[in-house]
Design an enzyme around this catalytic site. Sequence first.
Site, PDB file in Angstrom:
ATOM      1  CB  ALA A   1      -0.998  -0.038   1.156  1.00 52.90           C
ATOM      2  CB  CYS A   2       0.632   4.499   1.791  1.00 49.09           C
ATOM      3  SG  CYS A   2      -0.999   4.997   1.259  1.00 49.09           S
ATOM      4  CB  SER A   3       4.694   1.443   3.450  1.00 49.91           C
ATOM      5  OG  SER A   3       4.326   2.360   4.458  1.00 49.91           O
TER       6      SER A   3
END
Length: 374
Positions: free
Chosen positions: A156-158
């Site tokens: 995801a965002c990481s």
Amino acid sequence: MSITAIITGTGLYTPPASISNEELVASFNRYVELHNERNADAIARGEIDPLQPSAVEFIEKASGIKSRHVMDKDGILDPERMCPRLPERSNDEPSIQCDMSMAAAREALAQAGRTPEDVDAVIVACSNLQRAYPAVAIEVQEALGIDGFAYDMNVACSSATFGIQAAANAVENGTARAVLVISPEICSGHLNFRDRDSHFIFGDACTAVLVERDDQVAAGHGFEVLGTRLKTRFSNNIRNNFGFLNRGDESGIGKPDKLFVQQGRKVFKEVSPMVAELIVSHLESLSLKAEDLRRMWLHQANLNMNQLISRRVLGRDATTDEAPVILDEYANTSSAGSIIAYHQHKDDFTPGDLGVICSFGAGYSIGSVVVRKR
Ligand code: CO8
């Protein structure tokens, strides 16, 4: 002699189309009007609640977002559609994520003064991949003409910071001379533009980062990766249930949970302290202090969240020079966000200056990359 990883170049692809809060809210509110008109009888009988309009003032105050770049504007703003129009391409054409990746990768290579012959691996790291296989990364590898290996990954965002750690490991252990980490984020493809709570959150962009081993990089060039620190903890507070098993589970692919859903307030409260603690403990493990940092390139989801995190790390409010903001123009571009901030706000660094790239998001997942200008 031990090898260290150096970030030698970054690239950014920004879709030309942009949607302001005013345009997005006008389209959403037209959808609400149409919905309430079409369901007037059921609403009058009390069977369903009328939908509530969205507001520009709320969006900017709650998130700091003023606009977002998108791969297709018309489809999103059409109140009868509210989804980007991205026509299917034949297998013989480059995929849309490959096109975005190529643009960002070329800029990263040019900034590093490298050609594809100098690179051994490609990692496409992003929140959502347009297909399960073959890996988009292998398609990009082929399109660039890289003789080596490639794979996709999703945290995801990481995704980008986790990808940078994988790239740093690869160059440090000798698996590759140089690795491209590319994050083609088409967040508009899985954002529910009919959901008042989240319709404003995301935008599209693609970033690329070139990671190389230090013994092949000229002195004074690039940013040394002093260390990476990753953390995950399972949470259902940011979730997307879309997947190939949907066709067998009778739940229906059109249901809202097959797009992005979140408990935004819980995410805010739970993730912010985790992020601040991770940055501080990561710095400590490198014998560094928060005051040593010239800049924090934070994940770009919410301005209030970033202000809270920087305050917890520094013990005071951060200036925009210390914690640059790009979410006002780009909105949340998932894993690309902290890299866009780094890409746009690193050229004023002088040798020895320290910074941290830090992402956070679904999973939960947090990634911290501490860098020093060479
Ligand atoms: N217009 C007007 N009013 C609204 C709107 C709107 N659009 N939306 C909600 N409201 C109202 C609500 O009804 C509520 O009213 P009341 O107080 O009367 O009940 C009031 O405003 C407050 O609502 P919220 O509590 O929901 O508002 P918040 O202040 O919490 O702000 C945010 C909402 C902006 C979503 C905020 O909570 C936030 O940003 N949280 C952090 C979220 C975050 O960082 N998430 C990371 C997710 S990204 C990630 O990990 C990647 C996932 C993969 C990518 C997916 C791509 C699509």
